[in-house]
Design a protein around this motif. Structure first.
Motif, PDB file in Angstrom:
ATOM      1  N   CYS A   1       0.828  -1.207   0.000  1.00 44.07           N
ATOM      2  CA  CYS A   1       0.000   0.000   0.000  1.00 44.07           C
ATOM      3  C   CYS A   1       0.865   1.261   0.000  1.00 44.07           C
ATOM      4  O   CYS A   1       2.032   1.247   0.390  1.00 44.07           O
ATOM      5  N   THR A   2       0.277   2.356  -0.430  1.00 44.07           N
ATOM      6  CA  THR A   2       0.909   3.665  -0.310  1.00 44.07           C
ATOM      7  C   THR A   2       0.714   4.181   1.121  1.00 44.07           C
ATOM      8  O   THR A   2      -0.133   3.668   1.877  1.00 44.07           O
ATOM      9  N   PRO A   3       1.447   5.212   1.510  1.00 45.02           N
ATOM     10  CA  PRO A   3       1.209   5.789   2.846  1.00 45.02           C
ATOM     11  C   PRO A   3      -0.227   6.267   3.030  1.00 45.02           C
ATOM     12  O   PRO A   3      -0.804   6.102   4.114  1.00 45.02           O
ATOM     13  N   GLU A   4      -0.784   6.872   1.995  1.00 50.97           N
ATOM     14  CA  GLU A   4      -2.170   7.346   2.104  1.00 50.97           C
ATOM     15  C   GLU A   4      -3.138   6.188   2.282  1.00 50.97           C
ATOM     16  O   GLU A   4      -4.107   6.269   3.072  1.00 50.97           O
ATOM     17  N   GLN A   5      -2.907   5.096   1.585  1.00 48.43           N
ATOM     18  CA  GLN A   5      -3.766   3.918   1.732  1.00 48.43           C
ATOM     19  C   GLN A   5      -3.600   3.289   3.116  1.00 48.43           C
ATOM     20  O   GLN A   5      -4.576   2.817   3.711  1.00 48.43           O
ATOM     21  N   ALA A   6      -2.376   3.275   3.627  1.00 49.80           N
ATOM     22  CA  ALA A   6      -2.147   2.744   4.972  1.00 49.80           C
ATOM     23  C   ALA A   6      -2.916   3.561   6.006  1.00 49.80           C
ATOM     24  O   ALA A   6      -3.547   3.011   6.923  1.00 49.80           O
ATOM     25  N   TRP A   7      -2.871   4.876   5.862  1.00 47.90           N
ATOM     26  CA  TRP A   7      -3.611   5.754   6.777  1.00 47.90           C
ATOM     27  C   TRP A   7      -5.116   5.500   6.654  1.00 47.90           C
ATOM     28  O   TRP A   7      -5.833   5.438   7.658  1.00 47.90           O
ATOM     29  N   GLN A   8      -5.583   5.339   5.428  1.00 47.66           N
ATOM     30  CA  GLN A   8      -7.001   5.076   5.189  1.00 47.66           C
ATOM     31  C   GLN A   8      -7.438   3.759   5.828  1.00 47.66           C
ATOM     32  O   GLN A   8      -8.490   3.697   6.482  1.00 47.66           O
ATOM     33  N   MET A   9      -6.656   2.691   5.643  1.00 50.30           N
ATOM     34  CA  MET A   9      -7.031   1.388   6.199  1.00 50.30           C
ATOM     35  C   MET A   9      -7.013   1.417   7.715  1.00 50.30           C
ATOM     36  O   MET A   9      -7.911   0.852   8.367  1.00 50.30           O
ATOM     37  N   ALA A  10      -6.002   2.079   8.312  1.00 47.59           N
ATOM     38  CA  ALA A  10      -5.996   2.214   9.764  1.00 47.59           C
ATOM     39  C   ALA A  10      -7.210   3.002  10.231  1.00 47.59           C
ATOM     40  O   ALA A  10      -7.818   2.694  11.265  1.00 47.59           O
ATOM     41  N   GLY A  11      -7.588   4.015   9.447  1.00 51.39           N
ATOM     42  CA  GLY A  11      -8.784   4.776   9.780  1.00 51.39           C
ATOM     43  C   GLY A  11     -10.043   3.948   9.668  1.00 51.39           C
ATOM     44  O   GLY A  11     -10.995   4.128  10.441  1.00 51.39           O
ATOM     45  N   ASP A  12     -10.078   3.012   8.709  1.00 53.97           N
ATOM     46  CA  ASP A  12     -11.226   2.108   8.604  1.00 53.97           C
ATOM     47  C   ASP A  12     -11.417   1.306   9.887  1.00 53.97           C
ATOM     48  O   ASP A  12     -12.551   1.001  10.286  1.00 53.97           O
TER      49      ASP A  12
END
Length: 253
Positions: free
Chosen positions: A190-201
């Protein structure tokens, strides 16, 4: 809660007195081992601690069998009758299981308890083969609930909706997420933005970015992943637990 980033995906955690080590890779290289020699990628930055400097480890969490996450020389030096290993399905054959206090394989949605820590494995978007032919090996992310604290360890993953299923009545105190090696490997990282998004999920309070700054696995510039993490954090940079190998994070509830 105390967390120290030792490099790559190796985090030393202490949760209400229970000491946990994620994906221990504490040598100078990762790759194929021949006796005392390892042939493979050399670290760009030395590990923040060597095995002999670690406290007693109660639990080792192994996400999957890739050599930059499942380092046999490090794991052999961690062998102890007081240490339990939790690993992905069909990976324990790589370990000398009788030299640990226990080795437990978990498939997706599997659960186990090690002392006061409850561990749950969940599905990520990756693959588990160590060599090209052993595609049967499993690959996990984990949640850990221990005492007052909840920790999410994303292992290694590309973008997936699986993290939404982890959302509970209270957020994770710490989300340990991979943020590097995405260029050109976006189908598995994942990209950093996707990692942040998944953690936010999954809902989180603090974000600990790993899987960068340690090995040259991809083409993105060295500091790009952490810069993009702060970009994703936007107005909440205080939620990024640390940015450099060797830094520590503490939280008291």
């Amino acid at each position: 809660m105390h967390a120290a980033w030792l490099g790559h995906s190796t985090v030393l955690l202490k949760l209400d007195g229970t000491t946990i080590l994620t994906d221990p890779v504490l040598g100078d290289r990762v790759g194929l081992s021949f006796g005392p020699m390892t042939l493979g990628l050399k670290r760009l930055v030395a590990p923040a601690m060597r095995v002999h400097q670690l406290p007693r480890i109660d639990l080792v969490l192994l996400s999957h069998a890739h050599m930059d996450h499942f380092d046999l020389p490090s794991l052999r030096r961690l062998e102890s009758g007081r240490t339990v290993v939790v690993t992905a399905s069909r990976t324990s054959d790589l370990l000398r299981v009788r030299r640990y206090g226990g080795v437990r394989e978990l498939g997706w949605d599997g659960r186990t308890r090690v002392g006061p820590a409850e561990i749950r494995a969940f599905r990520v978007n990756h693959w588990g083969a160590r060599m090209r032919s052993d595609v049967y090996r499993g690959y996990n992310g984990y949640t850990v609930e221990c005492g007052r604290y909840r920790v999410l360890f994303g292992g290694d993953t590309a973008l997936t909706r699986s993290f939404r299923e982890l959302r509970g009545s209270r957020p994770f105190d710490l989300a340990i997420m991979p943020v590097g090696a995405y260029n050109p490997w976006l189908h598995v990282h994942c990209t950093p933005e996707q990692a942040w998004q998944m953690a936010g999920d999954a809902r989180f309070e603090h974000f600990l970015p790993v899987h960068h700054q340690t090995f040259a696995l991809s083409r993105e510039p060295y500091l790009e992943p952490i810069e993009r993490v702060y970009g994703a954090a936007g107005a909440d940079p205080h939620r990024v637990a640390l940015r450099q190998i060797g830094q520590e994070f503490q939280l008291s509830l």
